[in-house]
Write an enzyme that holds these catalytic residues in place. Structure first.
Site, PDB file in Angstrom:
ATOM      1  N   GLY A  12       0.836  -1.205   0.000  1.00  0.00           N
ATOM      2  CA  GLY A  12       0.000   0.000   0.000  1.00  0.00           C
ATOM      3  C   GLY A  12       0.871   1.254   0.000  1.00  0.00           C
ATOM      4  O   GLY A  12       1.945   1.255   0.589  1.00  0.00           O
ATOM      5  N   GLY A 110       5.507  -5.042   5.804  1.00  0.00           N
ATOM      6  CA  GLY A 110       5.877  -6.400   6.190  1.00  0.00           C
ATOM      7  C   GLY A 110       5.943  -7.368   5.007  1.00  0.00           C
ATOM      8  O   GLY A 110       6.903  -8.145   4.883  1.00  0.00           O
ATOM      9  N   THR A 112       6.423  -6.728   1.839  1.00  0.00           N
ATOM     10  CA  THR A 112       7.549  -6.390   0.945  1.00  0.00           C
ATOM     11  C   THR A 112       8.873  -6.888   1.542  1.00  0.00           C
ATOM     12  O   THR A 112       9.754  -7.350   0.815  1.00  0.00           O
ATOM     13  CB  THR A 112       7.595  -4.866   0.730  1.00  0.00           C
ATOM     14  OG1 THR A 112       6.338  -4.462   0.192  1.00  0.00           O
ATOM     15  CG2 THR A 112       8.715  -4.454  -0.204  1.00  0.00           C
ATOM     16  N   THR A 132       4.951   2.109   6.337  1.00  0.00           N
ATOM     17  CA  THR A 132       3.567   1.684   6.485  1.00  0.00           C
ATOM     18  C   THR A 132       2.845   2.588   7.483  1.00  0.00           C
ATOM     19  O   THR A 132       3.436   2.981   8.493  1.00  0.00           O
ATOM     20  CB  THR A 132       3.417   0.231   6.982  1.00  0.00           C
ATOM     21  OG1 THR A 132       2.065   0.016   7.402  1.00  0.00           O
ATOM     22  CG2 THR A 132       4.305  -0.103   8.154  1.00  0.00           C
ATOM     23  N   ASP A 134       0.606   1.448   9.202  1.00  0.00           N
ATOM     24  CA  ASP A 134       0.208   0.544  10.291  1.00  0.00           C
ATOM     25  C   ASP A 134       1.264   0.488  11.398  1.00  0.00           C
ATOM     26  O   ASP A 134       0.966   0.066  12.519  1.00  0.00           O
ATOM     27  CB  ASP A 134      -0.008  -0.879   9.750  1.00  0.00           C
ATOM     28  CG  ASP A 134      -1.016  -0.918   8.616  1.00  0.00           C
ATOM     29  OD1 ASP A 134      -1.843   0.003   8.533  1.00  0.00           O
ATOM     30  OD2 ASP A 134      -0.966  -1.865   7.809  1.00  0.00           O
ATOM     31  N   GLY A 177      -4.944   0.057  10.012  1.00  0.00           N
ATOM     32  CA  GLY A 177      -3.889  -0.488  10.882  1.00  0.00           C
ATOM     33  C   GLY A 177      -3.685  -1.970  10.709  1.00  0.00           C
ATOM     34  O   GLY A 177      -2.859  -2.572  11.388  1.00  0.00           O
ATOM     35  N   HIS A 178      -4.481  -2.585   9.802  1.00  0.00           N
ATOM     36  CA  HIS A 178      -4.398  -4.022   9.560  1.00  0.00           C
ATOM     37  C   HIS A 178      -4.604  -4.750  10.895  1.00  0.00           C
ATOM     38  O   HIS A 178      -5.575  -4.444  11.578  1.00  0.00           O
ATOM     39  CB  HIS A 178      -3.053  -4.340   8.886  1.00  0.00           C
ATOM     40  CG  HIS A 178      -3.058  -5.669   8.204  1.00  0.00           C
ATOM     41  ND1 HIS A 178      -2.000  -6.539   8.272  1.00  0.00           N
ATOM     42  CD2 HIS A 178      -3.996  -6.288   7.465  1.00  0.00           C
ATOM     43  CE1 HIS A 178      -2.291  -7.641   7.597  1.00  0.00           C
ATOM     44  NE2 HIS A 178      -3.501  -7.511   7.098  1.00  0.00           N
ATOM     45  N   ARG A 293     -23.684   6.497  14.619  1.00  0.00           N
ATOM     46  CA  ARG A 293     -23.273   6.660  13.226  1.00  0.00           C
ATOM     47  C   ARG A 293     -21.876   6.058  13.076  1.00  0.00           C
ATOM     48  O   ARG A 293     -21.096   6.026  14.032  1.00  0.00           O
ATOM     49  CB  ARG A 293     -23.181   8.145  12.849  1.00  0.00           C
ATOM     50  CG  ARG A 293     -24.520   8.835  12.774  1.00  0.00           C
ATOM     51  CD  ARG A 293     -25.295   8.408  11.530  1.00  0.00           C
ATOM     52  NE  ARG A 293     -26.506   9.177  11.347  1.00  0.00           N
ATOM     53  CZ  ARG A 293     -27.676   8.900  11.882  1.00  0.00           C
ATOM     54  NH1 ARG A 293     -27.801   7.841  12.677  1.00  0.00           N
ATOM     55  NH2 ARG A 293     -28.733   9.661  11.656  1.00  0.00           N
ATOM     56  N   ARG A 302      -4.087   7.520   4.176  1.00  0.00           N
ATOM     57  CA  ARG A 302      -2.840   7.207   3.467  1.00  0.00           C
ATOM     58  C   ARG A 302      -2.466   8.259   2.435  1.00  0.00           C
ATOM     59  O   ARG A 302      -1.383   8.193   1.848  1.00  0.00           O
ATOM     60  CB  ARG A 302      -3.005   5.869   2.738  1.00  0.00           C
ATOM     61  CG  ARG A 302      -2.555   4.734   3.560  1.00  0.00           C
ATOM     62  CD  ARG A 302      -2.712   3.378   2.966  1.00  0.00           C
ATOM     63  NE  ARG A 302      -2.820   3.215   1.550  1.00  0.00           N
ATOM     64  CZ  ARG A 302      -3.272   2.091   0.994  1.00  0.00           C
ATOM     65  NH1 ARG A 302      -3.669   1.096   1.757  1.00  0.00           N
ATOM     66  NH2 ARG A 302      -3.332   1.959  -0.305  1.00  0.00           N
TER      67      ARG A 302
END
Ligand code: F6P
Length: 377
Positions: A12, A110, A112, A132, A134, A177-178, A293, A302
């Site tokens: 990403g 991670g 990559t 990242t 994350d 944040g995965h 909501r 990002r």
């Protein structure tokens, strides 16, 4: 003869990638090296799609979001080609040599790092940088992209506060944040969210509702619930752990058919969670009687220009990269440890995840200011 350095960005995108490319490009120009960029991650190296990175092309990059090289999540050993996944590692290795590269810089998270390590084991001179939002790359205290995303998410939650307050609502805000809670916890803490749910602490929805109810009793009839995208309820956490344990067992016994079945079950599990933050908002509405909501911050986190901290970090790592290439140090990721920038062997980086330790100071601080973390200790 000038050294020839290849560079690619994979996984990403995030703010700070172009600042790192600039640092490597400019550093190389001052060190008698030439740099070639490969487009769209490992795919560009496989397909020989290149960009010359020198002179004028290195200007205006420091503040630019995204990556001028483009990126993809394609892996050398599982590359989509003509509708099926193929192992293209040998083609990538051949192309590295065909371009007479002396080094290949892989910038990524991670995944990559793992793919780069595979290429290093094939004998290529690989050096990596951790990026990242994350912040979950192992062996480095920080990855670039995180600081910017943290500010964006914090500002977004600040803005949600006033509308939640005005309408006496619960606003559930989903943060990327995965499977790590760094971004959710950091942004939640910085913006004073009332509830913060992160993957590292499985939550009990009833305890979250109780915390919101207590706020109402104190006259605070609105709440901000910051939820990491990977946050799990206690029940989900249990199911996931069972599936993971069964997968490991099947792997150890080399039961391939069973492995495939468990991998499919894991995919189903993820699929069923697609709307988990929306469901969370609905359940909180039922349990508390307050209107709720959902806001999903998504890729906003990002995009755009990197923060000053990320610009400095990308520049620091990019220039260290040039120094290490000059010294012939390969098979490493350039990490930040304490105040130092150090090369860490890739085998120490891969197959590890940097998640929030349960005794981390941020968790202690959140509890101390009365934030509910879903376990409401
Ligand atoms: O790894 C960065 C990240 O933004 C994660 O936080 C998120 O889970 C994922 O990428 C989203 O990926 P994509 O952009 O491919 O949808």
């Amino acid at each position: 003869m000038a050294k020839h350095v290849g560079i690619l960005t994979a996984g990403g995108d995030c703010p700070g990638l172009n600042a790192a490319i600039r640092a490597i490009g400019k550093g190389a120009m001052n060190t008698n090296m030439r740099v070639t960029g490969f487009r769209d991650g490992f795919r560009g190296l496989m397909e020989n799609r290149t960009v010359v990175l020198e002179g004028e092309s290195m200007t205006g990059l420091l503040t630019l979001g995204g990556t001028i090289l483009g990126t993809s999540r394609d892996k050398p050993h599982r590359m989509p080609v003509n509708g099926s996944l193929k192992d293209m590692t040998d083609v990538i290795v051949d192309n590295y040599h065909r371009h007479h590269l002396d080094a290949l810089v892989c910038i990524g998270g991670g995944g990559t790092q793992k793919n780069a390590y595979r290429l290093a084991k094939k004998g290529l001179n690989i050096i990596t940088l951790p990026k990242t939002i994350d912040n979950d790359v192992a062996m480095t205290d920080i990855s670039f992209g995180y600081d910017t995303a943290l500010s964006i998410a914090t500002e977004a939650i600040d803005r949600l506060h006033s509308t939640a307050h005005s309408h006496h609502r619960i606003i559930v805000v989903e943060i990327m944040g995965h499977n790590a809670g760094w971004l959710g916890l950091g942004a939640g803490l910085a913006s004073g969210a009332d509830v913060i749910l992160i993957p590292e602490i499985p939550y009990d929805i009833q305890l979250v509702a109780n915390a919101i109810h207590k706020r109402v009793q104190r006259g605070r009839n609105f709440s901000i619930v910051a939820v990491s995208e990977g946050a799990l309820s206690l029940k989900e956490h249990k199911i996931l752990n069972v599936l993971k344990a069964r997968k490991e067992e099947a792997r150890a016994q080399d039961k391939r058919k069973l492995m495939r079945k468990i991998v499919a079950d894991l995919a189903d599990f993820e699929e069923n969670r697609t709307n988990h933050t929306l469901n969370l908002a609905r359940i909180l509405e039922e349990l508390t009687g307050l209107e709720a909501r959902l806001t999903i911050l998504g890729h906003l986190q990002r995009g755009g220009t990197p923060s000053a901290t990320d610009r400095v970090l990308s520049t620091k790592l990019g220039t260290a990269c040039i120094r290490l290439i000059k010294e012939g140090v390969f098979g490493v990721m350039i990490a930040v440890q304490g105040r130092k920038v150090v090369p860490v062997p890739l085998e120490e980086v891969v197959n590890k995840r940097r998640i929030v330790p349960l005794n981390h100071a941020w968790i202690e601080s959140a509890r101390s200011v009365g934030t509910c973390l879903g376990d409401c200790r």
